[in-house]
Design a protein around this motif. Structure first.
Motif, PDB file in Angstrom:
ATOM      1  N   ARG A 126      41.161  37.573  31.563  1.00 50.54           N
ATOM      2  CA  ARG A 126      42.490  37.459  30.956  1.00 50.54           C
ATOM      3  C   ARG A 126      43.537  37.060  31.987  1.00 50.54           C
ATOM      4  O   ARG A 126      44.527  36.427  31.650  1.00 50.54           O
ATOM      5  CB  ARG A 126      42.887  38.784  30.301  1.00 50.54           C
ATOM      6  N   THR A 127      43.332  37.472  33.236  1.00 54.41           N
ATOM      7  CA  THR A 127      44.278  37.152  34.305  1.00 54.41           C
ATOM      8  C   THR A 127      43.539  36.506  35.465  1.00 54.41           C
ATOM      9  O   THR A 127      42.354  36.766  35.687  1.00 54.41           O
ATOM     10  CB  THR A 127      44.986  38.421  34.810  1.00 54.41           C
ATOM     11  N   LEU A 128      44.263  35.673  36.196  1.00 52.13           N
ATOM     12  CA  LEU A 128      43.678  34.936  37.305  1.00 52.13           C
ATOM     13  C   LEU A 128      44.701  34.885  38.434  1.00 52.13           C
ATOM     14  O   LEU A 128      45.841  34.491  38.240  1.00 52.13           O
ATOM     15  CB  LEU A 128      43.304  33.517  36.866  1.00 52.13           C
ATOM     16  N   SER A 129      44.271  35.295  39.613  1.00 51.97           N
ATOM     17  CA  SER A 129      45.134  35.250  40.795  1.00 51.97           C
ATOM     18  C   SER A 129      44.572  34.220  41.770  1.00 51.97           C
ATOM     19  O   SER A 129      43.397  34.294  42.152  1.00 51.97           O
ATOM     20  CB  SER A 129      45.194  36.628  41.468  1.00 51.97           C
ATOM     21  N   CYS A 130      45.410  33.245  42.140  1.00 53.21           N
ATOM     22  CA  CYS A 130      44.922  32.123  42.930  1.00 53.21           C
ATOM     23  C   CYS A 130      45.387  32.172  44.379  1.00 53.21           C
ATOM     24  O   CYS A 130      45.439  31.154  45.059  1.00 53.21           O
ATOM     25  CB  CYS A 130      45.388  30.813  42.303  1.00 53.21           C
ATOM     26  N   HIS A 131      45.778  33.330  44.885  1.00 49.86           N
ATOM     27  CA  HIS A 131      46.317  33.437  46.237  1.00 49.86           C
ATOM     28  C   HIS A 131      45.177  33.403  47.256  1.00 49.86           C
ATOM     29  O   HIS A 131      44.923  34.383  47.956  1.00 49.86           O
ATOM     30  CB  HIS A 131      47.136  34.723  46.387  1.00 49.86           C
ATOM     31  N   ALA A 132      44.498  32.297  47.304  1.00 51.56           N
ATOM     32  CA  ALA A 132      43.427  32.124  48.289  1.00 51.56           C
ATOM     33  C   ALA A 132      43.101  30.643  48.381  1.00 51.56           C
ATOM     34  O   ALA A 132      43.187  29.912  47.384  1.00 51.56           O
ATOM     35  CB  ALA A 132      42.189  32.920  47.892  1.00 51.56           C
ATOM     36  N   ALA A 133      42.789  30.225  49.563  1.00 51.16           N
ATOM     37  CA  ALA A 133      42.399  28.826  49.776  1.00 51.16           C
ATOM     38  C   ALA A 133      40.882  28.742  49.805  1.00 51.16           C
ATOM     39  O   ALA A 133      40.242  29.310  50.688  1.00 51.16           O
ATOM     40  CB  ALA A 133      42.996  28.301  51.086  1.00 51.16           C
ATOM     41  N   LEU A 134      40.321  28.078  48.814  1.00 55.33           N
ATOM     42  CA  LEU A 134      38.870  27.940  48.730  1.00 55.33           C
ATOM     43  C   LEU A 134      38.477  26.472  48.812  1.00 55.33           C
ATOM     44  O   LEU A 134      39.263  25.581  48.461  1.00 55.33           O
ATOM     45  CB  LEU A 134      38.352  28.545  47.416  1.00 55.33           C
ATOM     46  N   SER A 135      37.263  26.242  49.222  1.00 52.70           N
ATOM     47  CA  SER A 135      36.743  24.867  49.309  1.00 52.70           C
ATOM     48  C   SER A 135      35.780  24.580  48.168  1.00 52.70           C
ATOM     49  O   SER A 135      34.778  23.892  48.342  1.00 52.70           O
ATOM     50  CB  SER A 135      36.049  24.654  50.658  1.00 52.70           C
ATOM     51  N   LEU A 136      36.087  25.124  46.995  1.00 51.10           N
ATOM     52  CA  LEU A 136      35.210  24.931  45.841  1.00 51.10           C
ATOM     53  C   LEU A 136      35.151  23.460  45.434  1.00 51.10           C
ATOM     54  O   LEU A 136      36.158  22.746  45.476  1.00 51.10           O
ATOM     55  CB  LEU A 136      35.696  25.753  44.658  1.00 51.10           C
ATOM     56  N   GLN A 137      33.967  23.053  45.001  1.00 51.81           N
ATOM     57  CA  GLN A 137      33.772  21.730  44.411  1.00 51.81           C
ATOM     58  C   GLN A 137      33.525  21.830  42.905  1.00 51.81           C
ATOM     59  O   GLN A 137      33.777  20.876  42.178  1.00 51.81           O
ATOM     60  CB  GLN A 137      32.589  21.025  45.088  1.00 51.81           C
ATOM     61  N   HIS A 138      33.025  22.985  42.467  1.00 52.53           N
ATOM     62  CA  HIS A 138      32.683  23.192  41.052  1.00 52.53           C
ATOM     63  C   HIS A 138      33.212  24.557  40.641  1.00 52.53           C
ATOM     64  O   HIS A 138      32.811  25.586  41.176  1.00 52.53           O
ATOM     65  CB  HIS A 138      31.162  23.126  40.865  1.00 52.53           C
ATOM     66  N   LEU A 139      34.115  24.574  39.651  1.00 53.65           N
ATOM     67  CA  LEU A 139      34.671  25.825  39.140  1.00 53.65           C
ATOM     68  C   LEU A 139      34.661  25.772  37.616  1.00 53.65           C
ATOM     69  O   LEU A 139      35.275  24.901  37.003  1.00 53.65           O
ATOM     70  CB  LEU A 139      36.105  26.018  39.652  1.00 53.65           C
ATOM     71  N   ASP A 140      33.970  26.730  37.015  1.00 55.35           N
ATOM     72  CA  ASP A 140      33.877  26.789  35.549  1.00 55.35           C
ATOM     73  C   ASP A 140      34.506  28.094  35.067  1.00 55.35           C
ATOM     74  O   ASP A 140      33.978  29.182  35.314  1.00 55.35           O
ATOM     75  CB  ASP A 140      32.411  26.707  35.112  1.00 55.35           C
ATOM     76  N   LEU A 141      35.648  27.965  34.355  1.00 56.89           N
ATOM     77  CA  LEU A 141      36.356  29.112  33.795  1.00 56.89           C
ATOM     78  C   LEU A 141      36.372  29.076  32.276  1.00 56.89           C
ATOM     79  O   LEU A 141      37.150  29.801  31.639  1.00 56.89           O
ATOM     80  CB  LEU A 141      37.801  29.131  34.323  1.00 56.89           C
ATOM     81  N   ALA A 142      35.545  28.256  31.672  1.00 56.14           N
ATOM     82  CA  ALA A 142      35.554  28.084  30.222  1.00 56.14           C
ATOM     83  C   ALA A 142      34.992  29.313  29.523  1.00 56.14           C
ATOM     84  O   ALA A 142      34.245  30.105  30.099  1.00 56.14           O
ATOM     85  CB  ALA A 142      34.736  26.849  29.847  1.00 56.14           C
ATOM     86  N   TYR A 143      35.400  29.449  28.234  1.00 55.23           N
ATOM     87  CA  TYR A 143      34.899  30.507  27.355  1.00 55.23           C
ATOM     88  C   TYR A 143      35.205  31.896  27.928  1.00 55.23           C
ATOM     89  O   TYR A 143      34.315  32.690  28.206  1.00 55.23           O
ATOM     90  CB  TYR A 143      33.399  30.335  27.090  1.00 55.23           C
TER      91      TYR A 143
END
Length: 797
Positions: A126-143
């Motif tokens: 329900r909540t998402l905190s983005c206070h971080a630097a990541l080197s992600l190439q693939h991120l799936d937050l669906a559903y």
């Protein structure tokens, strides 16, 4: 499939899991993951750790520090902490899909600087905190349970290529963050969308856009989308009432963008709307158009399609049933056969026929798999001269020769797939005629037998005959000089076939047959072959298989799947043993060597026996034993009682005066014992004075049971000895008894016997004689033989 591939596939599949076709793919993925989980320990296996479907409530502790890929999907994990992953510094792939995570702070991954792939789909976020630097190439937050799009303005993921999102409410401004991301793929799930405000949707710059619509609600989002750099668009759950909106979107896109690939999944519309969409795509920049898993469509008699100049190159209609219940099927067939595109695919559509183009066609690729086509397709069709690939598996074709005639006028055809049909071929003297350029032919999963080798393209390079009813390769087949790969897996072969008709063969696949051993032709004709796949056959482990193993050891043949897939089946005592562990002596397998060894052994035994015979003088002993036996036999046979009445002596001894010392000191003392059982007649003591020597000789011979002649070189020089021998020989013929005993004291060379002593020569040539042994060990047997020869019960005088 590699673990990394499973993770990458999961992100795409999970995002589309609510569409019908992707639910199947999702199930397949989870089955593979579950299978891997069941066959691997829950702990680390190298750098890939799986805890999928493990009923976990938390992230396991003490994971291996070298873990690079971690699967925690399908559990009950509700919370993530920094300590869960802080010590796994090499983590690259993390799958947390299908859990119950409600909150996420990217800072829990701040120590995982190598993390590239993160799947959090199908949770309760329900909540998402983005206070971080990541080197992600693939991120799936669906559903998840987001109300708004889960995008943070402070998100810092400069390497992000794939992003999966879903929400219940969309406002145009929600996408503003996307303008800062250089995405390759954006996946939007709108299946749970309940509120939509279109204002301010920015221009999307990603190359691939995938959108899943709600299957029943239309929010007109297509009209508001603006695509700039998008090359591939995939839409799910397109309904009949969205067709006009879709057409307007495509027309706008063709003016403002560069869309090359369009895919419509789970499309439900009528035949008329399908044709209108197809006509619209015909005039856009789209080059590759795919319709997958569409509804049943009933074609009509109308054929108003305009074949204008188009950018479209390939059209694929998959799992979309097209019927002609109330219409003439010719109209529907004609729409597709006359298309001026290069590639056409219609699979799983229940087509029963396809027309030949009325004029030279642009088609280079045609695929009509999984339909109901029969042998009449493209019969006498000469307008497919540019066709290079024809794919027709899963239909109702029955006659191989008709298929060859179908390709005869396809001058450019290189690849033909006729697998999973009902093809057969019977030899009736009719020749098959294939396209001249056909180099690859797939005839797998049919009803073909050995006769198929009489109906093959002569220029074929790759031939697939897997899963048929072939038991052997006939020797009378046409030589396929260009054939490089031959697949005979899952047939009825009992021997590994030869390569006599396939001189250029590089790969031979005969796995899963009934092969017990290679044929003799294989050893003689397959020396230049590169690879052989013969796994999972019931091999007979014998001398023939040993030669097969030697070919691999010498590097002449590469056996694919060696050694674990090559096991002995026969005989029973070696069943289950790998061929590489089967050993048999060279002597058993090499007949020439076996004969040579046997002959050598016999020769050595003969030499040893001969040496022993010579060293131990065994022949002499055998000779003496034979003489003793013969004497006993003659005594038994000749019943001496009738001739003993006038006998006074057991033996008369004739010898040379030069041998008298041996006779007096050796011979007579050993024959005459103190008991007087043997009486010897000797001329010095038994000749009667007053009688002539001749009369005494005759009288002694007549009164003696046996006459012993001591033969030596001195004997043949004695005149009297010759007389004695003459009279004794005369008695032998007169009375027909065997009274002569020849005792050879010294060897007599034949050349010293005077010619007048022809009787002596004849006797020595015909009769056996006793030889005096110089060795004391042999003299006992000599005396026993001699006594046995002269011993008889004489009347008392």
């Amino acid at each position: 499939m590699s673990p990394l591939s499973l993770f990458k596939e999961s992100s795409g599949i999970m995002a589309n899991a609510r569409s019908p076709i992707t639910r199947i793919s999702c199930a397949v993925f989870f089955f593979i993951t579950a299978f891997w989980n069941n066959t691997q320990p829950s702990e680390a296996t190298g750098s890939f750790v799986i805890y999928s479907n493990s009923l976990l409530n938390k992230v396991p502790k003490n994971l291996p520090a070298e873990t690079t890929m971690l699967d925690l999907s399908h559990n009950n994990i509700s919370e993530l902490q920094m300590s869960d992953f802080s010590y796994i510094l090499r983590l690259q792939v993390l799958n947390l899909s299908r859990n119950v995570i409600c909150e996420l702070d990217f800072s829990v991954f701040q120590y995982n600087v190598d993390l590239k792939h993160l799947d959090l789909s199908h949770n309760m976020l329900r909540t998402l905190s983005c206070h971080a630097a990541l080197s992600l190439q693939h991120l799936d937050l669906a559903y998840n349970n987001y109300t708004d799009m889960p995008l943070c303005s402070e998100i810092e993921m400069p390497e992000l290529q794939y992003l999966g999102l879903s929400a219940k409410r969309i406002r145009g401004s929600d996408f503003s963050t996307l303008t800062n991301l250089q995405l390759d793929t954006l996946f939007l799930s709108l299946e749970d969308l309940s509120e939509y405000k279109a204002a301010g949707i920015p221009v999307f710059n990603m190359k691939i856009l995938r959108i899943v619509f709600h299957p029943q609600i239309n929010f007109h989002i297509l009209a508001d989308l603006q695509l700039n750099a998008t090359e591939s668009l995939e839409l799910f759950n397109v309904r009949d009432d969205q067709v006009d909106e879709l057409r307007m979107f495509l027309l706008k896109l063709s003016r403002n963008g560069r869309l090359l690939n369009l895919t419509l999944n789970n499309m439900q519309c009528s035949w008329e709307h399908f044709i209108s969409i197809l006509q619209t795509v015909w005039g856009t920049t789209v080059e590759h158009f795919v319709i997958s898993n569409g509804a049943w469509m009933d074609a009509t008699n109308e054929n108003n399609f305009k074949y204008t100049e188009t950018s479209l190159k390939t059209l694929a209609i998959k799992e979309t049933v097209i019927l002609t219940i109330q219409a003439d099927p010719q109209y529907m067939y004609r729409i597709f056969s006359e298309m001026n595109i290069t590639a056409l695919t219609i699979s799983g559509a229940k087509l029963i026929h396809m027309l030949c183009p009325s004029k030279p066609s642009h088609f280079t690729y045609l695929c009509f798999s999984d339909n109901i086509l029969t042998d009449t397709v493209f019969e006498s069709c000469d307008n497919l001269t540019l066709l290079e690939t024809l794919v027709l598996p899963g239909n109702q074709f029955t006659k191989l020769r008709k298929m060859s005639l179908m390709t005869r006028d396809m001058k450019s055809l290189k690849y033909l797939d006729m697998s999973q049909n009902l093809l057969q071929h019977e030899i009736h003297g009719k020749i098959c005629h294939w396209g001249e350029k056909l180099v690859e032919l797939n005839l797998s999963s049919n009803l073909l037998s050995d006769s198929v080798f009489h109906c093959l393209p002569v220029n074929i390079q790759k031939l697939d005959l897997q899963n048929n009813q072939i038991s052997s390769i006939p020797n009378t087949t046409v030589e396929l000089r260009a054939l490089e790969e031959l697949n005979l897996a899952s047939n009825r072969l009992t021997d590994l076939p030869g390569c006599g008709q396939f001189r250029s063969l590089r790969l031979l696949n005969t796995e899963m047959n009934s092969i017990v051993k290679p044929s003799s032709q294989f050893y003689h004709t397959c020396q230049s072959i590169g690879q052989v796949k013969a796994e999972h056959n019931p091999f007979m482990c014998s001398c023939e298989i040993r030669e097969f193993i030697d070919l691999r050891k010498q590097g002449l043949v590469v056996l694919v799947g060696w050694p674990e897939s090559y096991l002995c089946e026969y005989p029973e005592n070696v069943r289950g043993i790998q061929l590489q562990d089967f050993h048999v002596s060279e002597l058993v397998c090499n007949t020439t060597l076996l004969v040579a060894v046997v002959l050598v052994i016999i020769g050595v035994l003969v030499a040893i026996i001969s040496f022993l015979c010579i060293y131990l003088d065994i022949p002499w002993y055998l000779k003496m034993m034979w003489q003793w036996t013969q004497v006993k036999h003659r005594v038994w046979k000749n019943n001496p009682e009738d001739i003993l009445d006038n006998m006074e002596f057991h033996a008369f001894i004739s010898y040379s005066e030069h041998d008298s010392d041996w006779v007096k000191n050796v011979l007579i003392p050993n024959l005459e014992k103190e008991d007087g059982s043997i009486r010897i007649c000797q001329h010095e003591r038994n000749f009667i004075a007053g009688k002539t020597i001749v009369e005494n000789i005759i009288d002694c011979i007549e009164k003696s049971y046996r006459s012993i002649f001591v033969l030596s070189p001195n004997f043949v020089q004695s005149e009297w000895c010759h007389y004695e021998l003459y009279f004794a020989h005369h008695k032998l013929f007169q009375e027909k008894n065997n009274s002569l005993i020849l005792l050879l004291l010294e060897p007599i060379p034949p050349y010293i016997i005077p010619a007048k002593y022809y009787k002596l020569k004849a006797l020595m040539a015909k009769r056996t004689y006793l030889e005096w042994p110089n060795e004391k060990s042999k003299q006992g047997l000599f005396w026993a033989n001699l006594r046995a020869a002269i011993h008889v019960r004489l009347p008392e005088k």
